[in-house]
Write a protein that holds these residues in place. Structure first.
Motif, PDB file in Angstrom:
ATOM      1  N   VAL A   7      -3.449  30.046 -17.608  1.00  0.00           N
ATOM      2  CA  VAL A   7      -3.007  28.687 -17.926  1.00  0.00           C
ATOM      3  C   VAL A   7      -4.187  27.794 -17.582  1.00  0.00           C
ATOM      4  CG1 VAL A   7      -1.407  26.820 -17.388  1.00  0.00           C
ATOM      5  CG2 VAL A   7      -0.596  29.189 -17.455  1.00  0.00           C
ATOM      6  N   ARG A   8      -4.667  27.016 -18.574  1.00  0.00           N
ATOM      7  CA  ARG A   8      -5.880  26.235 -18.367  1.00  0.00           C
ATOM      8  C   ARG A   8      -5.692  24.827 -18.928  1.00  0.00           C
ATOM      9  NH1 ARG A   8     -10.256  29.630 -20.367  1.00  0.00           N
ATOM     10  NH2 ARG A   8      -9.576  29.061 -22.454  1.00  0.00           N
ATOM     11  N   GLY A   9      -6.023  23.835 -18.098  1.00  0.00           N
ATOM     12  CA  GLY A   9      -5.911  22.449 -18.535  1.00  0.00           C
ATOM     13  C   GLY A   9      -7.074  21.991 -19.383  1.00  0.00           C
ATOM     14  N   ASN A  10      -8.251  22.548 -19.181  1.00  0.00           N
ATOM     15  CA  ASN A  10      -9.494  22.117 -19.818  1.00  0.00           C
ATOM     16  C   ASN A  10      -9.891  20.729 -19.322  1.00  0.00           C
ATOM     17  OD1 ASN A  10     -10.097  24.484 -21.150  1.00  0.00           O
ATOM     18  ND2 ASN A  10      -8.925  23.928 -22.963  1.00  0.00           N
ATOM     19  N   THR A  11     -10.699  19.993 -20.082  1.00  0.00           N
ATOM     20  CA  THR A  11     -11.146  18.681 -19.618  1.00  0.00           C
ATOM     21  C   THR A  11     -10.002  17.672 -19.719  1.00  0.00           C
ATOM     22  OG1 THR A  11     -11.944  18.126 -21.815  1.00  0.00           O
ATOM     23  CG2 THR A  11     -13.541  19.103 -20.300  1.00  0.00           C
ATOM     24  N   GLY A  12     -10.165  16.571 -19.046  1.00  0.00           N
ATOM     25  CA  GLY A  12      -9.104  15.565 -19.014  1.00  0.00           C
ATOM     26  C   GLY A  12      -8.352  15.674 -17.709  1.00  0.00           C
ATOM     27  N   ASN A  13      -7.497  14.710 -17.454  1.00  0.00           N
ATOM     28  CA  ASN A  13      -6.686  14.690 -16.239  1.00  0.00           C
ATOM     29  C   ASN A  13      -5.348  15.344 -16.569  1.00  0.00           C
ATOM     30  OD1 ASN A  13      -8.788  13.232 -15.064  1.00  0.00           O
ATOM     31  ND2 ASN A  13      -7.908  11.293 -15.753  1.00  0.00           N
ATOM     32  N   ASP A  14      -5.177  16.574 -16.138  1.00  0.00           N
ATOM     33  CA  ASP A  14      -4.033  17.376 -16.546  1.00  0.00           C
ATOM     34  C   ASP A  14      -3.037  17.582 -15.410  1.00  0.00           C
ATOM     35  OD1 ASP A  14      -5.237  17.986 -19.146  1.00  0.00           O
ATOM     36  OD2 ASP A  14      -6.638  19.187 -17.974  1.00  0.00           O
ATOM     37  N   TYR A  15      -1.799  17.874 -15.812  1.00  0.00           N
ATOM     38  CA  TYR A  15      -0.752  18.269 -14.867  1.00  0.00           C
ATOM     39  C   TYR A  15      -0.300  19.659 -15.284  1.00  0.00           C
ATOM     40  CZ  TYR A  15       3.554  18.382 -12.181  1.00  0.00           C
ATOM     41  OH  TYR A  15       4.555  18.743 -11.303  1.00  0.00           O
ATOM     42  N   SER A  59      -6.152  20.486 -23.934  1.00  0.00           N
ATOM     43  CA  SER A  59      -7.201  20.033 -24.842  1.00  0.00           C
ATOM     44  C   SER A  59      -8.225  19.221 -24.067  1.00  0.00           C
ATOM     45  CB  SER A  59      -6.552  19.164 -25.913  1.00  0.00           C
ATOM     46  OG  SER A  59      -6.037  17.979 -25.309  1.00  0.00           O
ATOM     47  N   PRO A  60      -9.153  18.582 -24.767  1.00  0.00           N
ATOM     48  CA  PRO A  60     -10.103  17.717 -24.070  1.00  0.00           C
ATOM     49  C   PRO A  60      -9.445  16.462 -23.477  1.00  0.00           C
ATOM     50  CG  PRO A  60     -10.942  18.353 -26.228  1.00  0.00           C
ATOM     51  CD  PRO A  60      -9.523  18.799 -26.163  1.00  0.00           C
ATOM     52  N   ASP A  61      -8.199  16.207 -23.797  1.00  0.00           N
ATOM     53  CA  ASP A  61      -7.502  15.030 -23.289  1.00  0.00           C
ATOM     54  C   ASP A  61      -6.589  15.418 -22.129  1.00  0.00           C
ATOM     55  OD1 ASP A  61      -8.456  13.078 -25.322  1.00  0.00           O
ATOM     56  OD2 ASP A  61      -7.457  14.494 -26.674  1.00  0.00           O
ATOM     57  N   SER A  62      -5.839  14.474 -21.623  1.00  0.00           N
ATOM     58  CA  SER A  62      -4.917  14.723 -20.509  1.00  0.00           C
ATOM     59  C   SER A  62      -3.650  15.377 -21.042  1.00  0.00           C
ATOM     60  CB  SER A  62      -4.598  13.409 -19.799  1.00  0.00           C
ATOM     61  OG  SER A  62      -5.791  12.843 -19.294  1.00  0.00           O
ATOM     62  N   ASP A  63      -3.294  16.520 -20.472  1.00  0.00           N
ATOM     63  CA  ASP A  63      -2.160  17.297 -20.960  1.00  0.00           C
ATOM     64  C   ASP A  63      -1.189  17.632 -19.831  1.00  0.00           C
ATOM     65  OD1 ASP A  63      -3.206  17.659 -23.700  1.00  0.00           O
ATOM     66  OD2 ASP A  63      -4.766  18.791 -22.660  1.00  0.00           O
ATOM     67  N   TYR A  64       0.030  17.984 -20.223  1.00  0.00           N
ATOM     68  CA  TYR A  64       1.103  18.369 -19.309  1.00  0.00           C
ATOM     69  C   TYR A  64       1.528  19.769 -19.725  1.00  0.00           C
ATOM     70  CZ  TYR A  64       5.310  17.556 -16.449  1.00  0.00           C
ATOM     71  OH  TYR A  64       6.289  17.602 -15.487  1.00  0.00           O
ATOM     72  N   ILE A  65       1.311  20.751 -18.838  1.00  0.00           N
ATOM     73  CA  ILE A  65       1.598  22.146 -19.165  1.00  0.00           C
ATOM     74  C   ILE A  65       2.566  22.712 -18.135  1.00  0.00           C
ATOM     75  CG2 ILE A  65       0.621  24.452 -19.467  1.00  0.00           C
ATOM     76  CD1 ILE A  65      -2.030  23.068 -20.226  1.00  0.00           C
ATOM     77  N   VAL A  66       3.642  23.330 -18.611  1.00  0.00           N
ATOM     78  CA  VAL A  66       4.669  23.900 -17.735  1.00  0.00           C
ATOM     79  C   VAL A  66       4.921  25.352 -18.125  1.00  0.00           C
ATOM     80  CG1 VAL A  66       7.088  23.771 -17.027  1.00  0.00           C
ATOM     81  CG2 VAL A  66       5.812  21.667 -17.450  1.00  0.00           C
ATOM     82  N   VAL A  67       4.889  26.252 -17.140  1.00  0.00           N
ATOM     83  CA  VAL A  67       5.318  27.636 -17.326  1.00  0.00           C
ATOM     84  C   VAL A  67       6.474  27.845 -16.358  1.00  0.00           C
ATOM     85  CG1 VAL A  67       4.680  30.070 -17.210  1.00  0.00           C
ATOM     86  CG2 VAL A  67       3.019  28.388 -18.026  1.00  0.00           C
ATOM     87  N   SER A  68       7.668  27.994 -16.909  1.00  0.00           N
ATOM     88  CA  SER A  68       8.870  28.057 -16.071  1.00  0.00           C
ATOM     89  C   SER A  68       9.059  29.418 -15.410  1.00  0.00           C
ATOM     90  CB  SER A  68      10.110  27.710 -16.892  1.00  0.00           C
ATOM     91  OG  SER A  68      10.237  28.604 -17.978  1.00  0.00           O
ATOM     92  N   GLY A  69       8.308  30.413 -15.831  1.00  0.00           N
ATOM     93  CA  GLY A  69       8.405  31.759 -15.260  1.00  0.00           C
ATOM     94  C   GLY A  69       7.087  32.189 -14.661  1.00  0.00           C
ATOM     95  N   THR A  70       6.687  33.417 -14.970  1.00  0.00           N
ATOM     96  CA  THR A  70       5.520  34.036 -14.341  1.00  0.00           C
ATOM     97  C   THR A  70       4.298  34.024 -15.252  1.00  0.00           C
ATOM     98  OG1 THR A  70       6.936  35.496 -13.046  1.00  0.00           O
ATOM     99  CG2 THR A  70       4.664  36.209 -13.352  1.00  0.00           C
ATOM    100  N   VAL A  71       3.153  33.727 -14.660  1.00  0.00           N
ATOM    101  CA  VAL A  71       1.863  33.986 -15.295  1.00  0.00           C
ATOM    102  C   VAL A  71       1.437  35.350 -14.755  1.00  0.00           C
ATOM    103  CG1 VAL A  71      -0.527  33.250 -15.596  1.00  0.00           C
ATOM    104  CG2 VAL A  71       1.291  31.533 -15.409  1.00  0.00           C
ATOM    105  N   SER A  72       1.455  36.357 -15.617  1.00  0.00           N
ATOM    106  CA  SER A  72       1.172  37.739 -15.208  1.00  0.00           C
ATOM    107  C   SER A  72      -0.312  37.941 -14.941  1.00  0.00           C
ATOM    108  CB  SER A  72       1.612  38.699 -16.313  1.00  0.00           C
ATOM    109  OG  SER A  72       2.997  38.620 -16.513  1.00  0.00           O
ATOM    110  N   PRO A  73      -0.662  39.012 -14.202  1.00  0.00           N
ATOM    111  CA  PRO A  73      -2.078  39.342 -14.048  1.00  0.00           C
ATOM    112  C   PRO A  73      -2.727  39.456 -15.432  1.00  0.00           C
ATOM    113  CG  PRO A  73      -0.767  40.694 -12.578  1.00  0.00           C
ATOM    114  CD  PRO A  73       0.204  39.962 -13.477  1.00  0.00           C
ATOM    115  N   GLY A  74      -3.860  38.800 -15.612  1.00  0.00           N
ATOM    116  CA  GLY A  74      -4.525  38.773 -16.909  1.00  0.00           C
ATOM    117  C   GLY A  74      -4.082  37.623 -17.797  1.00  0.00           C
ATOM    118  N   GLY A  75      -3.032  36.904 -17.395  1.00  0.00           N
ATOM    119  CA  GLY A  75      -2.586  35.719 -18.126  1.00  0.00           C
ATOM    120  C   GLY A  75      -3.292  34.479 -17.597  1.00  0.00           C
TER     121      GLY A  75
END
Length: 168
Positions: free
Chosen positions: A127-135, A109-125
């Motif tokens: 993962v985006r943090g957007n604005t904010g200080n993200d992990y 979101s526009p805020d600081s976020d924590y995003i985890v993908v434990s497997g694969t991000v496939s071609p065309g997939g």
């Protein structure tokens, strides 16, 4: 008489079996719990949280479906693949998914976020943090891992594509 009945049943099964096998396969539907209450997508394909802090758990997020935490500091857990769209909404959110398929999007979101993908991000997939200080932490990145604006930390274990817009 019994012999004729058996022949008729055998003949009927030869006619019905190909029709049953040709039927379209059942498609999985996105089902989630929002704060412990089981919900499915509304008529527009959206599963919404509330304007407060939410705990959302989904088995999968199918193509054409959006899971939106809305406002608040949300926790969204997808135990299967994301083929649709998952967004935390405004607030400091924690989002985890087992994988992101082609056409799938997991974003903060526009805020600081924590995003985890434990497997694969496939071609065309994506993962985006957007604005904010993200992990962002991704096991295998073959799609796009993008920290967005802000000071972002991205950890990708392996894959064919480097992360972008990450300061660390």
């Amino acid at each position: 008489m019994i012999r004729h009945s058996v022949r008729a049943l055998c003949a009927a099964s030869l006619v019905i079996a190909p029709v049953a096998l040709a039927a379209a396969p059942a498609h999985a539907q996105t089902t989630c719990t929002v704060n412990g209450v089981s919900v499915g997508p509304d008529s527009t394909g959206v599963v919404n949280g509330t304007t407060g802090n939410d705990y959302i758990v989904c088995a999968t997020v199918e193509s054409g479906t959006t899971v939106n935490g809305l406002a608040g500091d949300d926790t969204i857990v997808v135990n299967g693949p994301v083929l649709g769209h998952v967004t935390g909404g405004p607030g400091r959110d924690y989002v985890s998914a087992s994988s992101v398929g082609a056409g799938g999007l997991v974003e903060g979101s526009p805020d600081s976020d924590y995003i985890v993908v434990s497997g694969t991000v496939s071609p065309g997939g994506i993962v985006r943090g957007n604005t904010g200080n993200d992990y962002l932490r991704v096991d295998t990145n073959n799609g796009t891992t993008n920290g967005g604006d802000g000071f972002d930390v991205c950890r990708v274990r392996t894959g064919n594509n480097p992360s972008i817009n990450c300061e660390l």
